[in-house]
Design an enzyme around this catalytic site. Sequence first.
Site, mmCIF file in Angstrom:
data_model
loop_
_atom_site.group_PDB
_atom_site.id
_atom_site.type_symbol
_atom_site.label_atom_id
_atom_site.label_comp_id
_atom_site.label_asym_id
_atom_site.label_seq_id
_atom_site.Cartn_x
_atom_site.Cartn_y
_atom_site.Cartn_z
ATOM 1 N N ILE A 23 0.816 -1.219 0.000
ATOM 2 C CA ILE A 23 0.000 0.000 0.000
ATOM 3 C C ILE A 23 0.847 1.267 0.000
ATOM 4 O O ILE A 23 0.317 2.373 -0.059
ATOM 5 C CB ILE A 23 -0.947 0.028 1.216
ATOM 6 C CG1 ILE A 23 -0.162 -0.131 2.525
ATOM 7 C CG2 ILE A 23 -2.011 -1.051 1.097
ATOM 8 C CD1 ILE A 23 -1.013 -0.036 3.775
ATOM 9 N N GLY A 65 8.526 3.966 0.678
ATOM 10 C CA GLY A 65 9.325 5.150 0.987
ATOM 11 C C GLY A 65 10.795 4.859 0.845
ATOM 12 O O GLY A 65 11.206 3.797 0.358
ATOM 13 N N ASP A 76 10.675 14.910 9.972
ATOM 14 C CA ASP A 76 10.311 14.638 8.568
ATOM 15 C C ASP A 76 8.799 14.791 8.397
ATOM 16 O O ASP A 76 8.155 13.984 7.738
ATOM 17 C CB ASP A 76 10.759 13.233 8.146
ATOM 18 C CG ASP A 76 10.769 13.072 6.621
ATOM 19 O OD1 ASP A 76 10.879 14.088 5.909
ATOM 20 O OD2 ASP A 76 10.647 11.930 6.144
#
Length: 445
Positions: free
Chosen positions: A21, A24, A154
């Site tokens: 799904i 990164g 981040d």
Amino acid sequence: MEFTFHLIEEITNKFSDKQKIGEGGYGKVYKGVHNGKEIAVKKLNLLPGLNDTVFKNESLNLMSVQHQNIVKLIGYCYETKNKVVEYNGKLTYAEISERVICFEYLKRGNLANFISDESGGGLDWTTRYRIIKGACEGLNYLHNGQEKPIYHLDLKPENILLDENMAPKIADFGLSRLFESTKTHITKTVNGTRGYMPPEFIDQGKITKKFDIIAGIDGYRQCCDMSSTQEFVDYVYAKWNKRVQGISRYASREADMLAVRQCIELSLRCVEANRDKRPAINDIVHQLNKLDAEIENMFMRQPKSLLGQKSSESKYVGLDPVRELRFPFEVKKDISCCLQLTNQTDYFIAFNTKANQKKYSTQPNKGTIAPWSSCYVTVTMKAQETAPPYLQCHDMFVVQSTRVNEDLEPETEDITEELFKKTMGKVVDEEKLPIVYVALPQAES
């Protein structure tokens, strides 16, 4: 929970591409089912050094936090085995570490999928403001809600996930750092996403309490291209003013536009190059709370004829919107809007919703609300082949509520129609909201 790698392989069908799904820089995310519940499974890449740090940062930091706007950690797997591999043409034993982190699965994906354009991203202002407020409250908890602050390092739309009711949850803590205090810290390692890192971090490696105030690239550049920040404020304000005209779900359009303007102005303060001019996250939450109070006062000043009067019995659940459910109508497209239910008592309250099931779906359609807390209900108008004459609609959305015992489980069959039938000594409140269809404004040529 501590999972075995064998179990992780089972629930992901050996990390099947069909169950992937997301992906990164540090690994891939799969959907799995454990004990009947869907979970997100993040398998880190087999890279030595850095990914050990990423794994430990994410798992250990998340173990120490618990907040409604931060993704919930379900479990982890960290197994090291010796396996036979080929190296320089020869077979040899190598030590392989498998690192996996499991989270709650959030059906709506990440925020970046919904904000591609301020006028075409698919989210109304009420939903966007709730995402803004929720993300800020989650971040404020990380920075100030514990003995030692956690800086995410981040934070960006891709790392803000949305549940089925569009409530935001901060995720992906791979670069996060736990510090002893909120004093400025210096690092020699500059990792993160360009466009979301403050200049003092890029240039000097400084990590401060102003770090996680996100900016982004496109909107920031557009602001810089204009002659003044006020021109940018007026430009975005005009865009939203046109969009909410006629479809605002607050008691007045003025309340929506007050929130729009103050959020734009606050966001511009967040991208000041000089960090001393930027607000800290607790300052931002304070400003948003003041904004909420100001909007509430606007409601209180409205004549009762505009707000709509509640029945004399109604005392359990407050509704927002208070007058009606408005759907911006588009043919052959599902349209959703959000309703907030607020328990205004010291007791547990059960609620039940009713609508024409052929035309509307509600998630959740029933449940319980803890004392002095809120629940969000998403109402979806199913795609229709043709628009009704003059967009007229005579449908009603009904919310029933009644006091229940604390041990009533919202996932069981205990919440039935029988529970909401008025009997001697029991009060059942019932609110009826008219459903209204609104034509979308014509697109600019």
